[in-house]
Enzyme design. Structure first.
Site, mmCIF file in Angstrom:
data_model
loop_
_atom_site.group_PDB
_atom_site.id
_atom_site.type_symbol
_atom_site.label_atom_id
_atom_site.label_comp_id
_atom_site.label_asym_id
_atom_site.label_seq_id
_atom_site.Cartn_x
_atom_site.Cartn_y
_atom_site.Cartn_z
ATOM 1 N N ASP A 292 4.370 -4.252 -7.351
ATOM 2 C CA ASP A 292 3.805 -3.014 -6.785
ATOM 3 C C ASP A 292 4.480 -1.786 -7.384
ATOM 4 O O ASP A 292 4.073 -0.657 -7.098
ATOM 5 C CB ASP A 292 3.939 -3.007 -5.258
ATOM 6 C CG ASP A 292 5.369 -3.247 -4.806
ATOM 7 O OD1 ASP A 292 5.911 -4.312 -5.126
ATOM 8 O OD2 ASP A 292 5.949 -2.360 -4.157
ATOM 9 N N ARG B 142 -1.216 0.399 -9.546
ATOM 10 C CA ARG B 142 -0.157 -0.574 -9.833
ATOM 11 C C ARG B 142 -0.757 -1.960 -10.051
ATOM 12 O O ARG B 142 -1.889 -2.208 -9.638
ATOM 13 C CB ARG B 142 0.792 -0.629 -8.620
ATOM 14 C CG ARG B 142 1.412 0.713 -8.303
ATOM 15 C CD ARG B 142 1.324 1.016 -6.808
ATOM 16 N NE ARG B 142 1.708 2.412 -6.534
ATOM 17 C CZ ARG B 142 2.952 2.836 -6.487
ATOM 18 N NH1 ARG B 142 3.930 1.977 -6.628
ATOM 19 N NH2 ARG B 142 3.223 4.103 -6.282
ATOM 20 N N GLY C 184 0.810 -1.219 0.000
ATOM 21 C CA GLY C 184 0.000 0.000 0.000
ATOM 22 C C GLY C 184 0.838 1.262 0.000
ATOM 23 O O GLY C 184 2.060 1.227 0.114
HETATM 24 P P1 AMP Z 1 9.341 0.424 -2.724
HETATM 25 O O1 AMP Z 1 10.168 -0.819 -2.815
HETATM 26 O O2 AMP Z 1 10.106 1.664 -2.404
HETATM 27 O O3 AMP Z 1 8.471 0.613 -3.917
HETATM 28 O O4 AMP Z 1 8.380 0.248 -1.434
HETATM 29 C C1 AMP Z 1 7.694 -0.924 -1.132
HETATM 30 C C2 AMP Z 1 6.653 -0.639 -0.083
HETATM 31 O O5 AMP Z 1 7.240 -0.079 1.085
HETATM 32 C C3 AMP Z 1 5.556 0.321 -0.509
HETATM 33 O O6 AMP Z 1 4.359 -0.103 0.055
HETATM 34 C C4 AMP Z 1 5.994 1.627 0.112
HETATM 35 O O7 AMP Z 1 4.917 2.470 0.360
HETATM 36 C C5 AMP Z 1 6.637 1.153 1.396
HETATM 37 N N1 AMP Z 1 7.648 2.093 1.895
HETATM 38 C C6 AMP Z 1 8.871 2.331 1.389
HETATM 39 N N2 AMP Z 1 9.529 3.259 2.117
HETATM 40 C C7 AMP Z 1 8.690 3.632 3.110
HETATM 41 C C8 AMP Z 1 8.775 4.552 4.203
HETATM 42 N N3 AMP Z 1 9.859 5.291 4.425
HETATM 43 N N4 AMP Z 1 7.697 4.649 5.018
HETATM 44 C C9 AMP Z 1 6.607 3.904 4.813
HETATM 45 N N5 AMP Z 1 6.464 3.035 3.834
HETATM 46 C C10 AMP Z 1 7.498 2.880 2.979
HETATM 47 MG MG MG Z 2 7.016 1.199 -4.650
#
Ligand code: AMP
Ligand code: MG
Length: 539
Positions: free
Chosen positions: A280, A205, A105
């Site tokens: 995602d 996504r 999410g």
């Molecule tokens: P990503 O690999 O950066 O696309 O992130 C994967 C998941 O982790 C997604 O659901 C992002 O919203 C969540 N996410 C990444 N970094 C953070 C953060 N600093 N705080 C909260 N959620 C995060």
């Molecule tokens: Mg992401």
């Protein structure tokens, strides 16, 4: 044109038409029975504009002057909402590195609403890094300046390269410090916090569909699919009020396969490596989305991945991207299966992906080499031999293709190996040995021969060929070390390099001789420096 932010018109179709999470408190949880949760950005201390993209403002009918209005940083830093904004975060899941990861999410993304511009286009505004949401799991919902500069610049660079992408309106520092363990070595550092405002028709996504399918929430799956088709694939509907049929869903899935194939061909053409192609991070619109530990090929290394987390399996390496996109599409196909209930036509769509990718890749290679047509008998081996020659030494992909355009048929009949290689020598990271020189010289000879024939048959000439090549082979890309230099300055409060890169990357195919210094190999100091060669997901 409008002149004030409060003149923006919001038409929040997603919020209005799809089921909301009834819980209004902002705490981390599993959200079921809903497409999104309402959540407000977290206020920050001192939002300050680092940079804005006037082209993106124009999509919203806003003039460039808007960036200098004091309320701009307040709104797009997360401190104020405009009338009509309805902030929310969406629920999605995803396959990460090949494994189902359950609910993910919008953990640090908050949609502010959908602007309807004067052309009646809808543009969703999304803050990235504006604080926690119900989907933040164990993380803080924030983003640091380092990763935000990278997202802001690369979004716009990709757009100007002609690569489908989410856009970036603005980059704002929050005046807060954010703790990040950049090397995952137990030594977290405080870094300046930042918020990027991203803009796209939607941010949906593959994972938005996967989560509902995985949970058996087929009604939500159908509602989101129908909504997505009605809003962004309405050309598939003869009549907006008619019920979707299996055929509608199939045509839709087929279009997603086609646009994703086109996206992969673009990435391969410009040497972009996304680094985290989890489901995602795959846009239903075929846009490049979620700029994290991405990178650009410098030396042509097909197995290169910029992501330290991916260094072992190299799942997301450059050459593997088209295959991974297909795998991701298969996961999406599985998720949509309950709407279609037939395997064979889904498989056919995946076949169509393959065919479309091949078609685009071949067309791009034809243009990259400046040929009028792809002649399989000759050009298949010509291309394969080129990719072999590019690996005979460490050769910069961007510089090589750009210099290749300079080959001229007028004066090269008697060239020695050395003279041939001189044409592309600035692309070499180290002086090639005689063997490597011979491989490249032989390839260049065969290329020149092919050009000669092409000119005779198609009445082409050097000038036309150069124009064709320079329109698909960029001169300027966002090399990691260039982004890092802009970050280092921005962290010191100097935004000039961010501005300068944004300006150069607006015209990546133009010669721009005043910026010749940016058409250069990665310097040796950047080879092993963090941020310049490998990147972690820490952002
Ligand atoms: P990503 O690999 O950066 O696309 O992130 C994967 C998941 O982790 C997604 O659901 C992002 O919203 C969540 N996410 C990444 N970094 C953070 C953060 N600093 N705080 C909260 N959620 C995060
Ligand atoms: Mg992401």
């Amino acid at each position: 044109m409008i002149t004030q932010l409060n003149q923006l018109q919001f038409d929040n179709r997603l919020v209005r038409e799809l089921p909301a999470d009834p819980e209004m408190e902002n705490y981390r949880r599993q959200v079921t029975g809903a497409i999104y949760s309402r959540v407000s950005p977290t206020a920050v201390k001192n939002p300050q504009l680092v940079a804005g993209a006037k082209e993106v403002a124009a999509l919203l009918d806003l003039p460039e002057l808007i960036f200098t209005q004091p309320e701009f940083a307040q709104i797009f830093g997360g401190n104020q909402l405009l009338a009509g904004m309805e902030p929310h975060a969406c629920c999605y899941g995803g396959h990460q590195f090949g494994n189902w990861a359950g609910q993910l999410g919008d953990g640090r993304a908050i949609n502010l609403g959908e602007v309807r511009n004067q052309k009646s286009e809808h543009w969703t505004l999304q803050l990235k890094g504006a604080g926690p949401t119900p989907y933040s799991r164990t993380a803080d919902g924030l983003a640091v300046l380092r990763s935000s500069v990278r997202e802001f610049l690369c979004s716009e660079a990709m757009f100007h390269l002609g690569v489908p992408t989410t856009r970036a309106l603005s980059l704002i520092t929050t005046g807060e410090w954010v703790r990040r363990d950049m090397f995952y070595d137990g030594n977290p550092q405080l870094e300046p916090g930042a918020v990027v405002c991203r803009v796209a028709p939607n941010f949906t996504r593959f994972g938005n569909f996967e989560i509902f399918s995985a949970r058996g929430e087929i009604d939500l799956l159908k509602q989101l699919a129908d909504f997505t088709i009605r809003t962004d694939f309405s050309h598939l509907l003869v009549n907006a009020t008619v019920e979707m049929t299996v055929d509608t869903y199939l045509q839709w899935f087929n279009e997603i396969c086609i646009s994703t194939a086109q996206l992969m061909a673009h990435w391969m053409r410009v040497g972009f490596v996304h680094g985290v192609m989890n489901t995602d991070n795959m846009s239903i619109l075929g846009l490049t989305i979620d700029y994290g530990p991405y990178g650009w090929l410098e030396g042509y290394e097909p197995d290169w991945t910029p992501n330290t987390t991916d260094a072992q399996g190299r799942r997301y390496r450059y050459i593997n991207q088209p295959r991974i996109a297909l795998w991701n599409l298969a996961q999406l196909g599985n998720a949509l299966y309950p709407l279609i209930n037939a395997v064979e036509p889904l498989q056919q769509a995946l076949e169509n992906y393959r065919a479309e990718y091949e078609r685009c890749a071949q067309r791009d290679m034809t243009n990259k080499l400046g040929l009028s047509q792809f002649n399989a008998v000759q050009d298949q081996p010509l291309t394969e031999n080129l990719l072999h020659a590019l690996q005979s030494a460490e050769i910069d992909m961007t510089i090589f293709y750009r210099l290749l355009a300079r080959v001229s048929l007028d004066d090269i009949h008697q060239y020695t190996d050395q003279q041939w290689v001189d044409i592309v020598r600035p692309a070499y990271y180290q002086a090639p040995d005689a063997n490597a020189e011979n491989i490249m010289a032989n390839w260049l000879r065969s290329y020149a021969q092919r050009l000669r024939q092409d000119y005779v048959v198609n009445g082409n000439d050097d000038l036309q060929r150069r124009q064709r090549m320079n329109a698909v082979n960029p001169k300027y890309v966002l090399r990691n070390y260039l982004a890092q230099q802009a970050i280092d300055k921005a962290v010191e409060g100097d935004n000039s390099e961010v501005e300068k890169l944004l300006q150069i990357l607006r015209n990546p195919y133009d010669e721009q001789p005043e910026y010749e210094a940016y058409f250069a190999r990665r310097p040796e100091w950047a080879r092993r420096k963090a941020g310049c060669s490998m990147l972690s997901c820490s952002s």
